[in-house]
Scaffold this motif. Structure first.
Motif, PDB file in Angstrom:
ATOM      1  N   ALA A  38       0.842  -1.199   0.000  1.00  0.00           N
ATOM      2  CA  ALA A  38       0.000   0.000   0.000  1.00  0.00           C
ATOM      3  C   ALA A  38       0.881   1.255   0.000  1.00  0.00           C
ATOM      4  CB  ALA A  38      -0.940   0.001   1.194  1.00  0.00           C
ATOM      5  N   SER A  91       1.130  12.413  -8.946  1.00  0.00           N
ATOM      6  CA  SER A  91       0.721  11.629  -7.772  1.00  0.00           C
ATOM      7  C   SER A  91      -0.723  11.984  -7.447  1.00  0.00           C
ATOM      8  CB  SER A  91       1.608  11.956  -6.568  1.00  0.00           C
ATOM      9  OG  SER A  91       1.355  13.283  -6.146  1.00  0.00           O
ATOM     10  N   THR A  92      -1.323  11.203  -6.585  1.00  0.00           N
ATOM     11  CA  THR A  92      -2.679  11.530  -6.134  1.00  0.00           C
ATOM     12  C   THR A  92      -2.685  12.856  -5.395  1.00  0.00           C
ATOM     13  OG1 THR A  92      -3.380   9.236  -6.078  1.00  0.00           O
ATOM     14  CG2 THR A  92      -4.529  10.732  -4.592  1.00  0.00           C
ATOM     15  N   HIS A 143      -6.772   9.737   3.877  1.00  0.00           N
ATOM     16  CA  HIS A 143      -5.374  10.148   3.785  1.00  0.00           C
ATOM     17  C   HIS A 143      -5.371  11.674   3.627  1.00  0.00           C
ATOM     18  CE1 HIS A 143      -1.521  10.756   1.617  1.00  0.00           C
ATOM     19  NE2 HIS A 143      -1.139   9.571   2.054  1.00  0.00           N
ATOM     20  N   SER A 171      -4.135  13.597   1.611  1.00  0.00           N
ATOM     21  CA  SER A 171      -4.274  14.062   0.212  1.00  0.00           C
ATOM     22  C   SER A 171      -5.675  14.516  -0.137  1.00  0.00           C
ATOM     23  CB  SER A 171      -4.031  12.902  -0.761  1.00  0.00           C
ATOM     24  OG  SER A 171      -2.751  12.538  -0.793  1.00  0.00           O
ATOM     25  N   VAL A 175      -7.004   5.281  -3.839  1.00  0.00           N
ATOM     26  CA  VAL A 175      -5.627   4.767  -3.854  1.00  0.00           C
ATOM     27  C   VAL A 175      -5.537   3.385  -3.209  1.00  0.00           C
ATOM     28  CG1 VAL A 175      -3.274   5.172  -3.017  1.00  0.00           C
ATOM     29  CG2 VAL A 175      -4.633   7.079  -3.903  1.00  0.00           C
ATOM     30  N   ALA A 176      -6.239   3.205  -2.077  1.00  0.00           N
ATOM     31  CA  ALA A 176      -6.117   1.939  -1.351  1.00  0.00           C
ATOM     32  C   ALA A 176      -7.080   0.880  -1.883  1.00  0.00           C
ATOM     33  CB  ALA A 176      -6.349   2.178   0.141  1.00  0.00           C
ATOM     34  N   LYS A 232       0.922   2.134  -6.981  1.00  0.00           N
ATOM     35  CA  LYS A 232       0.431   1.148  -6.012  1.00  0.00           C
ATOM     36  C   LYS A 232      -0.460   0.129  -6.709  1.00  0.00           C
ATOM     37  CE  LYS A 232       0.439   4.886  -2.720  1.00  0.00           C
ATOM     38  NZ  LYS A 232       0.949   4.965  -1.379  1.00  0.00           N
TER      39      LYS A 232
HETATM   40  C1  LIG Z   1      -5.291   6.234   0.654  1.00  0.00           C
HETATM   41  C2  LIG Z   1      -4.209   7.083   0.055  1.00  0.00           C
HETATM   42  N1  LIG Z   1      -4.538   8.216  -0.552  1.00  0.00           N
HETATM   43  C3  LIG Z   1      -3.616   9.014  -1.118  1.00  0.00           C
HETATM   44  C4  LIG Z   1      -2.281   8.696  -1.077  1.00  0.00           C
HETATM   45  C5  LIG Z   1      -1.287   9.611  -1.723  1.00  0.00           C
HETATM   46  O1  LIG Z   1      -0.866   9.091  -2.929  1.00  0.00           O
HETATM   47  P1  LIG Z   1       0.351   9.740  -3.707  1.00  0.00           P
HETATM   48  O2  LIG Z   1       1.592   9.227  -3.053  1.00  0.00           O
HETATM   49  O3  LIG Z   1       0.200   9.270  -5.115  1.00  0.00           O
HETATM   50  O4  LIG Z   1       0.213  11.206  -3.585  1.00  0.00           O
HETATM   51  C6  LIG Z   1      -1.877   7.517  -0.444  1.00  0.00           C
HETATM   52  C7  LIG Z   1      -0.453   7.169  -0.347  1.00  0.00           C
HETATM   53  O5  LIG Z   1      -0.034   6.393   0.443  1.00  0.00           O
HETATM   54  C8  LIG Z   1      -2.878   6.699   0.132  1.00  0.00           C
HETATM   55  O6  LIG Z   1      -2.548   5.550   0.750  1.00  0.00           O
END
Ligand SMILES: Cc1ncc(COP(=O)(O)O)c(C=O)c1O
Length: 413
Positions: A26, A88-89, A117, A119, A196-197, A220
């Motif tokens: 993850a 990236s997200t 998260h 983000s 993402v997860a 991921k």
């Molecule tokens: C649930 C979740 N959202 C967002 C992110 C951020 O992703 P990124 O690293 O592509 O910005 C992660 C990274 O671990 C995450 O696990």
């Protein structure tokens, strides 16, 4: 249901070696060979700027389009222009907030969740500077996931957007985003989902769920470092451009990809699709790319359930260890991302000791800090996380649990 041919699966991931067991997927998963092959092919034969009249430039543009089409197939978008690539997200969520900024007025409301998260929280909280009220959808203490009954009292006629996680990277429970979308749309707001997860584990269907924005990271999900945002075409067309004044609103998705995405990363999405469809074909399935992708995720889910059940059972049999969140996997509602902690033992100490056993795992808050603090799990270096994917095996879970037992018994001695 056919069992995955693990020899075949592992042969598709060049980074899998005998030296390390990867249980930090993850954080970042291994790249599938077809995705890596796309990148090598692009960088070797097509590595020029798109938009030129010459043949190599046209061929680079074709690779980008192919990647976009593949990502559209992976999420079941209606058209390739609904796919926005980004670094990236985190970057894509921040960009989305910027591009939506002018749609919010003072007094509007945006809802974020406690389970996300950072983000999918941080960028939206910055809207408070412009008079937007930010509300927090709490975690349900009984079910340890997000429940619509807790969202309902937060929604008003000023609610414009609800930002929610499909699966928390700590709790591992799949949320019913289709139900969430219907509920939120009925009350006149939009939904933005952090997937993402979720993306490495289950089939995505943005049209069936009717979500507005849906974002996940390729690195991921068996690809290279990079991320994908799906947005409904009409909504993307309304967004403000992020750069160059001469890019009109109708330049979708280019106005949202400042400086262009990494072409080889985008092209690798076509390799992820090839991996998944190839996996289904290898197990005797036939059909179009969507049918094959669905079959691949059915196979993946069955393998992941074996891993999840093995680890949950081991934890349940101990009296010094507890899962963070729900400790069952009813109806495959759990992805194999499992956080837990041992009573009175520092999580960082355990994870670092695992390095010596050749087992890669992680500890901390995983940038879901508000959740970990809200659950009062931020002491002793946070929680331990074992995050598995379908290329992991039951034997590896047994190796993990034997090593954990060894470390914990030495700590007690
Ligand atoms: C649930 C979740 N959202 C967002 C992110 C951020 O992703 P990124 O690293 O592509 O910005 C992660 C990274 O671990 C995450 O696990």
């Amino acid at each position: 249901m056919t069992q995955l041919d693990m020899t075949y699966v592992q042969s598709q991931f060049p980074g899998l070696t005998d030296d390390w067991v990867f249980f930090d997927n993850a954080g970042g998963a291994q790249i599938a060979k077809p995705a890596l092959d796309r990148m090598t092919e692009f960088l070797t034969h097509r590595n020029v700027q798109i938009g030129g009249s010459y043949a190599v430039s046209q061929s680079a543009a074709e690779a980008l389009l192919k990647g976009r089409q593949a990502a559209a197939t992976l999420v079941n978008a209606a058209r390739a222009e609904e796919i926005v690539f980004g670094a990236s997200t985190t970057v894509l969520m921040g960009n989305l907030m910027q591009a939506m900024r002018s749609q919010f007025s003072e007094g509007d409301e945006v809802i974020v969740t406690m389970a996300d998260h950072e983000s999918n929280i941080g960028p939206w909280t910055r809207l408070a500077e412009f008079g937007v009220t930010i509300k927090v959808w709490p975690l349900n203490a009984e079910t340890m996931d997000l429940q619509l009954s807790d969202l309902e009292p937060l929604m008003t006629d000023r609610t414009r957007l609800v930002c929610v996680t499909h699966v928390s990277n700590i709790l591992g429970q799949v949320h019913p985003v289709g139900d969430f979308a219907r509920f939120i749309h009925d009350r006149g707001a939009l939904i933005c989902v952090d997937a993402v997860a979720y993306a490495p584990h289950r089939l995505i269907d943005v049209q069936a769920w009717d979500v507005d924005y849906y974002v996940f990271s390729l690195y991921k999900a068996y690809g290279p470092h990079g991320a994908v945002m799906y947005g409904k075409y009409d909504l993307l067309a309304e967004l403000d451009g992020l750069y160059h004044y001469f890019y009109g609103k109708d330049k979708v998705p280019g106005k949202l990809e400042p400086g262009n995405p990494s072409y080889e990363m985008a092209y690798a999405a076509d390799g992820i699709l090839e991996y998944l469809t190839g996996l289904a074909r290898h197990h005797g399935v036939t059909g179009d790319d969507r049918a094959l992708t669905k079959a691949a995720f059915d196979l993946i889910t069955a393998q992941e359930d074996r891993l999840t059940d093995r680890l949950l059972k081991w934890i349940a049999a101990r009296n010094d260890c507890r899962v963070i969140g729900t400790d069952t996997n009813m109806d495959s509602r759990r992805v194999p991302t499992i956080c837990f902690r041992f009573d009175g033992i520092n999580s960082g100490k355990i994870a670092q000791a695992m390095d010596g056993y050749g087992i890669a795992m992680r500890f901390g808050d995983f940038h879901s800090r508000r959740l970990i603090e809200g659950l009062a799990e931020d002491h002793d270096d946070g929680v331990l996380r074992v995050s598995m994917v379908h290329y992991n095996t039951v034997e590896q879970v047994d190796r993990l649990t034997a090593a954990l037992a060894d470390i914990v018994s030495k700590d007690a001695a």
